[in-house]
Each structure stands twice: as structure tokens, then as C-alpha cells.
Design a protein around this motif. Structure first.
Motif, PDB file in Angstrom:
ATOM      1  N   ALA A  91      17.733   4.626  49.122  1.00  0.00           N
ATOM      2  CA  ALA A  91      17.533   3.246  48.656  1.00  0.00           C
ATOM      3  C   ALA A  91      18.853   2.518  48.408  1.00  0.00           C
ATOM      4  O   ALA A  91      18.869   1.303  48.277  1.00  0.00           O
ATOM      5  N   LEU A  92      19.952   3.274  48.359  1.00  0.00           N
ATOM      6  CA  LEU A  92      21.256   2.648  48.138  1.00  0.00           C
ATOM      7  C   LEU A  92      21.909   2.360  49.492  1.00  0.00           C
ATOM      8  O   LEU A  92      21.671   3.063  50.469  1.00  0.00           O
ATOM      9  N   SER A  93      22.743   1.333  49.513  1.00  0.00           N
ATOM     10  CA  SER A  93      23.458   1.013  50.746  1.00  0.00           C
ATOM     11  C   SER A  93      24.515   2.102  51.018  1.00  0.00           C
ATOM     12  O   SER A  93      24.838   2.906  50.138  1.00  0.00           O
ATOM     13  N   GLU A  96      27.283   1.802  48.567  1.00  0.00           N
ATOM     14  CA  GLU A  96      26.954   2.320  47.240  1.00  0.00           C
ATOM     15  C   GLU A  96      26.839   3.847  47.240  1.00  0.00           C
ATOM     16  O   GLU A  96      27.170   4.492  46.250  1.00  0.00           O
TER      17      GLU A  96
ATOM     18  N   PRO B 330      12.105  -1.867  46.017  1.00  0.00           N
ATOM     19  CA  PRO B 330      12.574  -0.506  45.783  1.00  0.00           C
ATOM     20  C   PRO B 330      13.178   0.138  47.013  1.00  0.00           C
ATOM     21  O   PRO B 330      13.973   1.029  46.923  1.00  0.00           O
ATOM     22  N   ARG B 331      12.755  -0.341  48.213  1.00  0.00           N
ATOM     23  CA  ARG B 331      13.234   0.317  49.415  1.00  0.00           C
ATOM     24  C   ARG B 331      14.544  -0.252  49.916  1.00  0.00           C
ATOM     25  O   ARG B 331      15.295   0.409  50.598  1.00  0.00           O
ATOM     26  N   ARG B 332      14.741  -1.552  49.669  1.00  0.00           N
ATOM     27  CA  ARG B 332      15.984  -2.112  50.189  1.00  0.00           C
ATOM     28  C   ARG B 332      17.149  -1.613  49.343  1.00  0.00           C
ATOM     29  O   ARG B 332      16.939  -1.131  48.228  1.00  0.00           O
ATOM     30  N   PRO B 333      18.368  -1.706  49.878  1.00  0.00           N
ATOM     31  CA  PRO B 333      19.503  -1.273  49.075  1.00  0.00           C
ATOM     32  C   PRO B 333      19.556  -2.064  47.786  1.00  0.00           C
ATOM     33  O   PRO B 333      19.468  -3.295  47.810  1.00  0.00           O
ATOM     34  N   VAL B 334      19.635  -1.360  46.680  1.00  0.00           N
ATOM     35  CA  VAL B 334      19.654  -2.051  45.397  1.00  0.00           C
ATOM     36  C   VAL B 334      20.972  -2.797  45.223  1.00  0.00           C
ATOM     37  O   VAL B 334      21.051  -3.852  44.644  1.00  0.00           O
ATOM     38  N   PHE B 335      22.014  -2.240  45.770  1.00  0.00           N
ATOM     39  CA  PHE B 335      23.331  -2.860  45.646  1.00  0.00           C
ATOM     40  C   PHE B 335      23.950  -2.965  47.035  1.00  0.00           C
ATOM     41  O   PHE B 335      23.738  -2.114  47.870  1.00  0.00           O
TER      42      PHE B 335
END
Lengths: 236, 347
Positions: A91-93, A96, B330-335
């Protein structure tokens, strides 16, 4: 010696898997571990990073006993881990994920460390804003490796890094690890079933059978598949 | 979420919050303003669970324990002290410490997620039963009776700090509660952008992974849980001030279930959604409570079922998908990474 393993015992519950593993890894040394499925290769790495409690033996890293230290303390001491199945944060890029790997030690800033890693992994540099879960398997493996390197480890543990990865990325991983090993004195323990990968990366190879190290061979001997099949059942 | 370089995800809630803060008192009568104050308090309670469940991955089934502790701590302290400055702080401190103590045993004891839920639920039930059975005159803390099932009526309200003669009127309470809601919302937003926030989210994703890259997941979970407990206590403190009354129902299972439903309906893994869920369902509770046709608990059960089966991600992620055509929150990058040029400029 950066890592000294002495009569290490570990297992899952009451089932013993490692039965007195002993070996050492010198600073900047690359050691390969070969063994058939179920012989304890992954268990050994999990015990080294603290994901599995030791039931006996000693584990010293950089001269300090770490056998009872929790995982995060071992990581902060300088043990990097690239687990089987990549284990990135989907879920983090990508950026990140790299930031997550950075361990502040007062030597270099997070920004500087990540920029160094970006230079080593140009493929990831183009994907920084993409979600980790949206990457291909090979890119995820690169990210997992890059994230571990953001912590500036002295010893890197790799668990089957070529599993399900396209050949071009395997070549990339080998080249990156060779460079880091040669120029940054990074010690490596790699657990693999790919003889070619181990042969290209390791300076010596240990055979793990039934939870103990049974023999040490040179990377050149890995070309002799029938010998290895006799020794550890990994020749084919 | 940017349009022409403007962070809409910050601007929209900020502008809405300020518009509501200063606009509503102009248009609403006193009764309606009191209702909105209650919704703001419930939204703070929803945010506290949204943070620990949606971002920390800790499902607290007995969140009312901290809400009730905040309410009772304020009531008992203010009756004893007579001035509300210290009781206000005590009301936040007591549930914070309780959450820290319970969390320490749960997280350092490596209790699995299901048992964390069960333990928090048990805590709420214990507190409910203990407080409910202390109605006799012998049960008191200092000058304050605990009140048992009768609760504590006529709890003195908040005053201007260190000025006991200057009590807050309903209008002041509205500004305080709405202002605190905005502060809590943006405070949590900020917290989630810090390293601590990133680690909390990563722990939700996979605790083991976080540990072998150098973070103590136990400590981070404890901190997340403690912050959530403290915020629930703040909501409890405001709640007792809103009604000048506190009863054991603040610890009840229904109260805990309501918060879970608010967060679920609004969207787990978002902050804005649970606020919407809290406001909408609190409004519905008031409306349903004023008629005899439908039982409120039955209605909440039906809403929960509908959302679990048909909209499991909650309102906010679905709305964002529809409006912005993006992957769910929730699925996309949070940051996301800062612009490459900016990163290279700093190098």
C-alpha cells in the motif's frame, strides 16, 4: 568475523529444525547456503534475524551476543534481510518503502541515503510514486533489496532472491550485489536453489542438510551437479 | 489528490471545517447547535478508533472503555476540585494511562489481534459492571459519589481555564468541540505523515516485515493505541460536559459497537469517512429515537449488515473512487514521493 554462529538450535514449537548449525562469516565475505527443500535454510535466516527464537547455541554479530535481541535491534545493529516472497509494503509507494528501510544512525540523512540507493537502482528510480503492490515480481524483489540496503547493513541476508524472477532482473541483482560486496565491503549470506546465482555471488558455499552444515564447497564445485546431488540433493 | 498543484485532500476538509465552525452558529438555533456539538464530540470519538483501527490495524472492540473513563474521570475530578482546568487534563490522562497499561500487556505480550479485541471488550464490560454496581453512598471518590446505575447528574461544566466563575455556555461549547475536532483531525493527518505514522501503517500491513527492517512494532502499536485511548477520553470528557451527566452506558457494549459501525460505514483506513459516519448515524439515532416505529438497535444492525455485505470499504473510499476515479484509499499509496526535481535539488 562479522557473524559467528555456534551450535545454533531453533525450530517451530516443539519441532526442531536447526540442530547445531555452526559457521562464521567474515567482514565483506559472501557465503552461499545450499540445501534441499525443508532442510532449514529459511529457518536459519529467520533465526538469524530474530523472527524465530533460538532454543540453543550462540549468535554473535560484530563481536556482540545478539541471540536474545529482538528483530528490530538486530536490524539496527546492521543485519539486513531480504525475505522470501519480497515482503514489501504494497500500500506504500516505492519511495515510502525506501523511506521505511532507512535507519537513522546520525551518519547520513534519509534523503542522502535514499538518493544513493536510487542511483544503484535506476529501474526503481522511475517508479518512485507507484504503489509497491503495483510493481512486477522482479521490481518488487529489487525494491525489497533496495529497502534492505537503505538500512546500511553490514551483513545482508537473502532468502531465495531469484524465485519467480525474470532473468534480466536476476542479472541486475547479481551485478548490484557484486558491486556492493566489492566496493562497500558488504557481507552476504544467500540462501538459494539456483546454483548459477550462488556460484556467481558466493566465495564459499555451505551445504545444509537436516538442520546442520554438512560440508563446505567452493563455487567452482557447483558446476559438478552430480556431486552436489549426492551431497545435498540440489544438483538437479 | 491534487488539482493544479493544490492539495484538495487538505484544502476541502480545512475549508469545510472552518465554514462549519464559524458559519453554523449564524444559521442554527440553540437546540440545533447543541445537536451539532454532540455530533462533533462523536466525530472525535470516531477519529480515535479510526486512527487505531484504520491506520494501526488494532481492532479495539471495547473502545467505550476509554470514552467512559474520560467521562467519569472528568466528572469525579471536577466535583472534587471544583474548577475544570485540571479535571479536563485528568480526563485525558486517565484513559491515556489506562490504554498504555492495557496496551503494554497486550502488545509486549504478543497477543494476537483477535485476543486484543477480546481483551478490550472485556475491559469495557468489566468497567461497565463495576461502575454499574456502585450506587450506594459508600461508593465515592473524595466528594464525588460514583453513582452506580443512576450515573452522576449535574456535573459542573467546563470553565475558562483557571477562571471558575467564567463557565462556558452552549455556544462556547460548540466552538470548543468543533475546534477540537478540527485540531484532532489535522493533528492525526500530520501524525500519519511522520515516520511514526508511516511505521504504524506499515505495521498494519505486516508486523513482522516492520520488525526486520529495524522498528519495534510493539512500541509503535502501544503508542498508537495510547493516542487513540487518550482521544476517546477527550471525547468522553466533552460528552459529559455536553449533557452535564454521565452514566455507566458510556462503557456499554452498545457504545463500543456504535463507534465500530461509524468507522465501518465511513470507511476503515480513512479519517474523514468515520467523521461522516459518526455524524450521519448520530443524527439518525436522534431521529429514530424520537419515534416509536423502528427500534434504533435493529436499525443499526441492519445498517451494519448492509455495509458489511454491500459496501465493505465504507462510504468514503467508494465516494472517492466514484468522484476521482482513483483506486481506493487503503490500496493506493498512502504517501507519495516529493517531486524528483525537489529531491535532486536537496541532494
Amino acid at each position: 568475523m562479522i557473524l559467528e554462529i555456534d551450535d545454533l538450535h531453533a525450530g517451530y514449537g516443539r519441532i526442531p529444525i536447526l540442530n547445531g548449525v555452526s559457521f562464521g562469516v567474515g567482514e565483506g565475505e559472501a557465503v552461499g547456503i545450499l540445501g534441499h527443500n525443508g532442510m532449514g535454510k529459511t529457518t536459519l535466516l529467520r533465526a538469524l534475524v530474530g523472527q524465530l527464537p533460538l532454543t540453543g547455541g550462540h549468535l554473535r554479530f560484530a563481536g556482540k551476543e545478539i541471540g536474545r535481541d529482538p528483530s528490530h535491534r538486530r536490524a539496527r545493529a546492521g543485519i539486513g534481510y531480504v525475505p522470501q516472497g519480497r515482503a514489501i509494503f504494497p500500500a506504500l509507494s516505492v519511495y515510502e518503502n525506501l523511506r521505511m528501510g532507512y535507519i537513522p544512525r546520525g551518519e547520513e540523512s534519509e534523503e542522502g541515503t535514499i538518493n544513493d540507493i536510487r542511483a544503484i537502482f535506476p529501474r526503481l528510480d522511475k517508479l518512485l510514486d507507484r504503489a509497491g503492490g503495483a510493481l512486477s515480481g522482479g521490481e518488487q524483489q529489487l525494491l525489497s533489496l533496495a529497502r534492505a540496503l537503505c538500512g546500511k547493513p553490514k551483513l545482508l541476508l537473502l532468502d531465495e532472491p531469484t524465485e519467480g524472477i525474470q532473468p534480466s532482473i536476476i542479472e541486475e541483482i547479481i551485478e548490484i550485489l557484486r558491486q556492493l560486496h566489492r566496493f562497500q565491503n558488504l557481507a552476504i549470506i544467500v540462501v538459494e536453489q539456483s546454483l548459477d546465482f550462488i556460484a556467481q555471488l558466493s566465495e564459499r558455499v555451505l551445504l545444509l542438510q537436516k538442520g546442520t552444515i554438512t560440508r563446505e564447497v567452493s563455487p567452482k564445485q557447483l558446476a559438478n551437479a552430480s556431486l552436489l546431488d549426492d551431497l545435498a540433493g540440489v544438483g538437479e | 489528490m491534487k488539482i493544479a498543484g493544490i492539495r484538495l485532500d487538505l484544502i476541502v476538509p480545512g475549508v469545510c471545517g472552518l465554514a462549519l465552525l464559524f458559519g453554523l452558529p449564524i444559521f442554527l438555533d440553540l437546540f440545533s447547535l447543541l445537536q451539532v456539538t454532540l455530533y462533533a464530540i462523536m466525530a472525535i470519538l470516531a477519529l480515535s478508533l479510526a486512527f487505531i483501527w484504520g491506520y494501526g490495524g488494532i481492532l479495539c472492540l471495547g473502545h467505550s472503555a476509554f470514552f467512559g473513563l474520560g467521562a467519569y474521570a472528568y466528572a469525579i475530578a471536577v466535583i472534587n476540585i471544583g474548577e475544570s482546568t485540571a479535571p479536563f487534563l485528568i480526563a485525558i490522562l486517565v484513559p491515556t494511562l489506562a490504554a498504555a497499561a492495557v496496551g503494554y500487556f497486550m502488545f509486549y505480550g504478543r497477543i494476537s489481534d483477535v485476543y486484543v479485541g477480546v481483551m478490550t471488550l472485556t475491559l469495557a464490560l468489566i468497567l461497565f459492571n463495576v461502575v454499574n454496581s456502585t450506587s450506594g453512598a459508600q461508593y465515592h471518590i473524595g466528594k464525588a459519589p460514583i453513582g452506580g446505575y443512576n450515573g452522576l447528574p449535574n456535573v459542573p461544566g467546563l470553565n475558562v481555564p483557571f477562571d471558575p466563575d467564567n463557565s462556558l455556555d452552549p455556544g462556547d461549547m460548540y466552538y470548543l468541540c468543533m475546534g477540537l475536532l478540527i485540531v484532532v483531525y489535522f493533528g492525526l493527518r500530520w501524525l500519519l505523515t511522520t515516520r511514526f505514522g508511516r511505521v504504524a501503517v506499515a505495521i498494519r500491513e505486516n508486523e513482522k516485515r516492520v520488525e526486520f527492517i529495524g522498528y519495534d512494532s510493539r512500541l509503535h502499536k502501544l503508542a498508537t493505541f495510547t493516542i487513540g485511548g487518550g482521544l476517546a477520553g477527550l471525547a468522553g470528557c466533552l460528552f459529559v460536559n455536553w449533557g452535564a451527566y454521565v452514566s455507566p452506558t458510556t462503557f456499554s457494549m452498545m457504545q463500543s459497537a456504535q463507534v465500530i459501525i461509524w468507522v465501518l460505514v465511513g470507511g476503515v483506513g480513512t479519517l474523514f469517512g468515520p467523521m461522516i459516519g459518526a455524524v450521519a448515524l448520530s443524527w439518525l439515532t436522534v431521529e429514530v429515537g424520537s419515534q416509536q416505529l423502528i427500534d434504533a438497535n435493529l436499525l443499526f444492525g441492519a445498517i451494519l449488515l448492509v455495509f458489511v455485505l454491500l459496501v465493505p470499504r465504507g462510504i468514503m473510499p467508494v465516494l472517492i473512487d466514484r468522484v476521482w476515479g482513483r483506486i481506493s484509499l487503503p490500496r493506493r499509496p498512502v504517501f507519495t514521493a516529493p517531486p524528483v526535481a525537489a529531491r535532486e535539488g536537496k541532494r
